[in-house]
Design a protein around this motif. Structure first.
Motif, PDB file in Angstrom:
ATOM      1  N   PHE A 152      -8.083  54.512  50.634  1.00  0.00           N
ATOM      2  CA  PHE A 152      -8.772  54.580  49.358  1.00  0.00           C
ATOM      3  C   PHE A 152     -10.255  54.435  49.666  1.00  0.00           C
ATOM      4  N   ILE A 195     -14.611  54.650  48.145  1.00  0.00           N
ATOM      5  CA  ILE A 195     -15.609  54.748  47.084  1.00  0.00           C
ATOM      6  C   ILE A 195     -16.982  54.815  47.731  1.00  0.00           C
ATOM      7  N   LYS A 237       2.509  50.784  44.465  1.00  0.00           N
ATOM      8  CA  LYS A 237       1.748  50.242  43.327  1.00  0.00           C
ATOM      9  C   LYS A 237       0.958  49.007  43.754  1.00  0.00           C
ATOM     10  N   LYS A 242      -2.052  50.024  45.900  1.00  0.00           N
ATOM     11  CA  LYS A 242      -3.104  50.601  45.049  1.00  0.00           C
ATOM     12  C   LYS A 242      -3.826  49.502  44.287  1.00  0.00           C
ATOM     13  N   ALA A 243      -3.063  48.536  43.754  1.00  0.00           N
ATOM     14  CA  ALA A 243      -3.682  47.424  43.023  1.00  0.00           C
ATOM     15  C   ALA A 243      -4.584  46.600  43.942  1.00  0.00           C
ATOM     16  N   SER A 252      -6.125  47.645  46.628  1.00  0.00           N
ATOM     17  CA  SER A 252      -7.289  48.470  46.926  1.00  0.00           C
ATOM     18  C   SER A 252      -8.250  48.516  45.744  1.00  0.00           C
ATOM     19  N   ASP A 253      -7.721  48.771  44.553  1.00  0.00           N
ATOM     20  CA  ASP A 253      -8.562  48.849  43.360  1.00  0.00           C
ATOM     21  C   ASP A 253      -9.301  47.538  43.109  1.00  0.00           C
ATOM     22  N   LEU A 260     -12.264  47.362  46.288  1.00  0.00           N
ATOM     23  CA  LEU A 260     -13.285  48.371  46.537  1.00  0.00           C
ATOM     24  C   LEU A 260     -14.575  48.077  45.777  1.00  0.00           C
TER      25      LEU A 260
END
Length: 163
Positions: free
Chosen positions: A3, A5, A107, A110-111, A113-114, A117
């Motif tokens: 992931f 940004i 999931k 992803k959580a 990582s979110d 970041l």
């Protein structure tokens, strides 16, 4: 799984105090890192103590509840060591809390990582032994930014530079 940004510029106010605010619930001030003396011990054992911004997260060697996390960070501030602001490094550490089912694990990753970041983390890390190797840490040695820990680390840095 990767992931990514873009990294925004950092501007942090730095203020110093000798101690963290006392914990209101009786738990150690610094969570898993313990109280002031424990945190100082962690800093002294580390080769580098930095404040860094996470710009990419990689999860590797995912098996069952285990994975290796590679945090790609930009150094924002150095409290101890030779890393300089704006240097980009990778910090590797294992985790063991992933759900066993593939959908739940995806999931969860992803959580994670979110949530990280673009955020600041303190990093108490060991230098790699070899070229092109990541810095090493345990997950508890990369806590999220708090102004209280920033004040504590700034006071540590000022004391260590005045010796």
């Amino acid at each position: 799984m990767i992931f990514a940004i873009c990294l925004a510029s950092l501007s942090l106010p730095i203020m110093a105090s000798d101690k963290a605010a006392p914990s209101k619930d009786g738990r150690p001030k610094w969570g898993f890192l313990g109280d002031d003396a424990d945190l100082l011990g962690t800093v002294k054992e580390a080769d580098e103590a930095i404040l860094a911004c996470v710009y990419r997260i990689e999860f590797q060697h995912i098996q069952g509840p285990f994975a290796m996390v590679n945090l790609h960070v930009t150094v924002a501030r150095t409290f101890k060591g030779r890393l300089k602001p704006n240097e980009r490094i990778v910090i590797a550490f294992p985790i063991d809390t992933l759900p066993l089912d593939a959908e739940g694990r995806d999931k969860h990753l992803k959580a994670l990582s979110d949530a990280d970041l673009g955020n600041l983390r303190f990093c108490f890390i060991r230098r790699p032994e070899g070229v092109d190797k990541p810095y090493e840490a345990e997950w508890l040695e990369v806590p999220k930014f708090t102004s209280e820990m920033n004040d504590f680390m700034e006071a540590y840095h000022q004391r260590s530079n005045s010796k």
